[in-house]
Design a protein around this motif. Structure first.
Motif, PDB file in Angstrom:
ATOM      1  N   LEU A  33       0.826  -1.207   0.000  1.00  0.00           N
ATOM      2  CA  LEU A  33       0.000   0.000   0.000  1.00  0.00           C
ATOM      3  C   LEU A  33       0.863   1.262   0.000  1.00  0.00           C
ATOM      4  CD1 LEU A  33      -2.847  -1.215   2.358  1.00  0.00           C
ATOM      5  CD2 LEU A  33      -3.109  -0.545  -0.031  1.00  0.00           C
ATOM      6  N   ALA A  34       2.000   1.216   0.691  1.00  0.00           N
ATOM      7  CA  ALA A  34       2.921   2.362   0.685  1.00  0.00           C
ATOM      8  C   ALA A  34       3.477   2.576  -0.723  1.00  0.00           C
ATOM      9  CB  ALA A  34       4.053   2.147   1.690  1.00  0.00           C
ATOM     10  N   LYS A  35       3.892   1.491  -1.361  1.00  0.00           N
ATOM     11  CA  LYS A  35       4.439   1.594  -2.718  1.00  0.00           C
ATOM     12  C   LYS A  35       3.419   2.157  -3.693  1.00  0.00           C
ATOM     13  CE  LYS A  35       7.872  -2.034  -2.172  1.00  0.00           C
ATOM     14  NZ  LYS A  35       8.227  -3.421  -2.435  1.00  0.00           N
ATOM     15  N   GLN A  36       2.159   1.800  -3.510  1.00  0.00           N
ATOM     16  CA  GLN A  36       1.094   2.234  -4.424  1.00  0.00           C
ATOM     17  C   GLN A  36       0.602   3.649  -4.137  1.00  0.00           C
ATOM     18  OE1 GLN A  36      -1.806  -0.828  -3.664  1.00  0.00           O
ATOM     19  NE2 GLN A  36      -0.905  -2.244  -5.137  1.00  0.00           N
ATOM     20  N   ASN A  37       0.668   4.097  -2.881  1.00  0.00           N
ATOM     21  CA  ASN A  37      -0.018   5.327  -2.500  1.00  0.00           C
ATOM     22  C   ASN A  37       0.830   6.447  -1.906  1.00  0.00           C
ATOM     23  OD1 ASN A  37      -3.028   4.524  -2.785  1.00  0.00           O
ATOM     24  ND2 ASN A  37      -2.111   2.813  -1.691  1.00  0.00           N
ATOM     25  N   SER A  38       1.961   6.127  -1.298  1.00  0.00           N
ATOM     26  CA  SER A  38       2.689   7.146  -0.541  1.00  0.00           C
ATOM     27  C   SER A  38       3.343   8.191  -1.437  1.00  0.00           C
ATOM     28  CB  SER A  38       3.760   6.495   0.338  1.00  0.00           C
ATOM     29  OG  SER A  38       4.323   7.474   1.202  1.00  0.00           O
ATOM     30  N   LEU A  39       3.223   9.450  -1.022  1.00  0.00           N
ATOM     31  CA  LEU A  39       3.851  10.573  -1.724  1.00  0.00           C
ATOM     32  C   LEU A  39       5.313  10.760  -1.306  1.00  0.00           C
ATOM     33  CD1 LEU A  39       0.933  13.138  -1.305  1.00  0.00           C
ATOM     34  CD2 LEU A  39       1.456  11.738  -3.309  1.00  0.00           C
ATOM     35  N   CYS A  40       5.706  10.119  -0.226  1.00  0.00           N
ATOM     36  CA  CYS A  40       7.074  10.233   0.285  1.00  0.00           C
ATOM     37  C   CYS A  40       8.008   9.325  -0.524  1.00  0.00           C
ATOM     38  CB  CYS A  40       7.100   9.812   1.746  1.00  0.00           C
ATOM     39  SG  CYS A  40       8.719   9.946   2.533  1.00  0.00           S
ATOM     40  N   PRO A  41       9.242   9.774  -0.761  1.00  0.00           N
ATOM     41  CA  PRO A  41      10.207   8.901  -1.456  1.00  0.00           C
ATOM     42  C   PRO A  41      10.379   7.537  -0.775  1.00  0.00           C
ATOM     43  CG  PRO A  41      11.071  11.124  -1.308  1.00  0.00           C
ATOM     44  CD  PRO A  41       9.798  11.100  -0.488  1.00  0.00           C
ATOM     45  N   SER A  42      10.127   7.467   0.536  1.00  0.00           N
ATOM     46  CA  SER A  42      10.233   6.192   1.254  1.00  0.00           C
ATOM     47  C   SER A  42       9.196   5.184   0.776  1.00  0.00           C
ATOM     48  CB  SER A  42      10.073   6.409   2.763  1.00  0.00           C
ATOM     49  OG  SER A  42       8.738   6.792   3.064  1.00  0.00           O
ATOM     50  N   GLY A  43       8.176   5.632   0.070  1.00  0.00           N
ATOM     51  CA  GLY A  43       7.154   4.733  -0.452  1.00  0.00           C
ATOM     52  C   GLY A  43       7.745   3.643  -1.321  1.00  0.00           C
ATOM     53  N   LYS A  44       8.799   3.982  -2.053  1.00  0.00           N
ATOM     54  CA  LYS A  44       9.465   2.992  -2.911  1.00  0.00           C
ATOM     55  C   LYS A  44      10.041   1.835  -2.102  1.00  0.00           C
ATOM     56  CE  LYS A  44      10.816   6.218  -6.563  1.00  0.00           C
ATOM     57  NZ  LYS A  44      10.653   7.570  -6.034  1.00  0.00           N
ATOM     58  N   LYS A  45      10.326   2.103  -0.813  1.00  0.00           N
ATOM     59  CA  LYS A  45      10.862   1.074   0.090  1.00  0.00           C
ATOM     60  C   LYS A  45       9.769   0.564   1.027  1.00  0.00           C
ATOM     61  CE  LYS A  45      13.983   3.886   1.668  1.00  0.00           C
ATOM     62  NZ  LYS A  45      15.031   4.408   2.532  1.00  0.00           N
ATOM     63  N   GLY A  46       8.526   0.647   0.590  1.00  0.00           N
ATOM     64  CA  GLY A  46       7.433   0.169   1.424  1.00  0.00           C
ATOM     65  C   GLY A  46       7.136   1.070   2.605  1.00  0.00           C
ATOM     66  N   GLY A  47       7.582   2.316   2.536  1.00  0.00           N
ATOM     67  CA  GLY A  47       7.344   3.271   3.610  1.00  0.00           C
ATOM     68  C   GLY A  47       8.402   3.253   4.692  1.00  0.00           C
ATOM     69  N   ASP A  48       9.408   2.403   4.548  1.00  0.00           N
ATOM     70  CA  ASP A  48      10.447   2.237   5.569  1.00  0.00           C
ATOM     71  C   ASP A  48      11.309   3.485   5.698  1.00  0.00           C
ATOM     72  OD1 ASP A  48      12.289   1.308   7.389  1.00  0.00           O
ATOM     73  OD2 ASP A  48      13.232  -0.118   6.011  1.00  0.00           O
ATOM     74  N   LEU A  49      11.355   4.037   6.909  1.00  0.00           N
ATOM     75  CA  LEU A  49      12.175   5.220   7.193  1.00  0.00           C
ATOM     76  C   LEU A  49      13.489   4.857   7.880  1.00  0.00           C
ATOM     77  CD1 LEU A  49       9.285   7.481   8.449  1.00  0.00           C
ATOM     78  CD2 LEU A  49      10.566   7.752   6.314  1.00  0.00           C
ATOM     79  N   GLY A  50      13.654   3.591   8.198  1.00  0.00           N
ATOM     80  CA  GLY A  50      14.859   3.166   8.901  1.00  0.00           C
ATOM     81  C   GLY A  50      14.853   3.664  10.334  1.00  0.00           C
ATOM     82  N   GLU A  51      16.037   3.651  10.934  1.00  0.00           N
ATOM     83  CA  GLU A  51      16.169   4.088  12.327  1.00  0.00           C
ATOM     84  C   GLU A  51      16.517   5.565  12.376  1.00  0.00           C
ATOM     85  OE1 GLU A  51      17.934   1.453  15.466  1.00  0.00           O
ATOM     86  OE2 GLU A  51      19.390   3.090  15.575  1.00  0.00           O
ATOM     87  N   PHE A  52      15.909   6.277  13.314  1.00  0.00           N
ATOM     88  CA  PHE A  52      16.181   7.700  13.489  1.00  0.00           C
ATOM     89  C   PHE A  52      16.043   8.068  14.962  1.00  0.00           C
ATOM     90  CE2 PHE A  52      11.835   6.974  12.123  1.00  0.00           C
ATOM     91  CZ  PHE A  52      11.083   7.655  13.066  1.00  0.00           C
ATOM     92  N   ARG A  53      16.580   9.235  15.305  1.00  0.00           N
ATOM     93  CA  ARG A  53      16.558   9.704  16.690  1.00  0.00           C
ATOM     94  C   ARG A  53      15.333  10.569  16.972  1.00  0.00           C
ATOM     95  NH1 ARG A  53      21.896   9.935  19.327  1.00  0.00           N
ATOM     96  NH2 ARG A  53      23.286   8.764  17.989  1.00  0.00           N
ATOM     97  N   ARG A  54      14.988  10.625  18.255  1.00  0.00           N
ATOM     98  CA  ARG A  54      13.915  11.519  18.691  1.00  0.00           C
ATOM     99  C   ARG A  54      14.276  12.940  18.257  1.00  0.00           C
ATOM    100  NH1 ARG A  54      10.074  11.349  23.026  1.00  0.00           N
ATOM    101  NH2 ARG A  54      11.016   9.463  23.835  1.00  0.00           N
ATOM    102  N   GLY A  55      13.319  13.649  17.680  1.00  0.00           N
ATOM    103  CA  GLY A  55      13.550  15.022  17.241  1.00  0.00           C
ATOM    104  C   GLY A  55      13.947  15.149  15.781  1.00  0.00           C
ATOM    105  N   ALA A  56      14.188  14.017  15.105  1.00  0.00           N
ATOM    106  CA  ALA A  56      14.615  14.058  13.702  1.00  0.00           C
ATOM    107  C   ALA A  56      13.438  14.320  12.756  1.00  0.00           C
ATOM    108  CB  ALA A  56      15.307  12.758  13.316  1.00  0.00           C
ATOM    109  N   MET A  57      12.238  13.995  13.183  1.00  0.00           N
ATOM    110  CA  MET A  57      11.047  14.156  12.344  1.00  0.00           C
ATOM    111  C   MET A  57      10.215  15.336  12.856  1.00  0.00           C
ATOM    112  SD  MET A  57      11.351  11.739  10.183  1.00  0.00           S
ATOM    113  CE  MET A  57      12.149  10.177   9.950  1.00  0.00           C
ATOM    114  N   VAL A  58       9.259  15.771  12.055  1.00  0.00           N
ATOM    115  CA  VAL A  58       8.374  16.857  12.496  1.00  0.00           C
ATOM    116  C   VAL A  58       7.639  16.416  13.765  1.00  0.00           C
ATOM    117  CG1 VAL A  58       8.123  17.946  10.237  1.00  0.00           C
ATOM    118  CG2 VAL A  58       6.546  16.141  10.895  1.00  0.00           C
TER     119      VAL A  58
END
Length: 93
Positions: A33-58
């Motif tokens: 569903l991420a690959k088909q619908n997501s507007l984020c470049p991560s959609g190509k990877k199934g929506g996977d954002l990987g690991e990130f730290r607190r405060g890195a995202m909005v």
């Protein structure tokens, strides 16, 4: 510092997010569903954002990832980018 791994699906409207969330609730494949619908470049990877730290995202996104239950789809969450469905895969506090 706390880290987490999450995936998401980003769409323009709350209505689109609700339709996708219903598909997920009846066994829809998050990655597909991420690959088909997501507007984020991560959609190509199934929506996977990987690991990130607190405060890195909005802030609204960060709050969901670091406070809501793991392995459950949350949303729609509104940010300046659109509406997200977010699933935290794991979190290290």
């Amino acid at each position: 510092m706390a880290t987490a791994c999450a995936r998401h699906i980003l769409v323009k409207t709350r209505e689109q997010a609700e339709v996708i969330k219903k598909k997920l609730a009846v066994g829809g494949d998050f990655s597909k569903l991420a690959k088909q619908n997501s507007l984020c470049p991560s959609g190509k990877k199934g929506g996977d954002l990987g690991e990130f730290r607190r405060g890195a995202m909005v802030k609204p996104f960060d709050t969901v990832v670091f406070t809501k239950p793991v392995l459950k789809v949350h949303g729609p969450i509104k940010t300046k980018f659109g509406f997200h469905l977010i699933e935290t895969i794991y979190r290290n506090d």
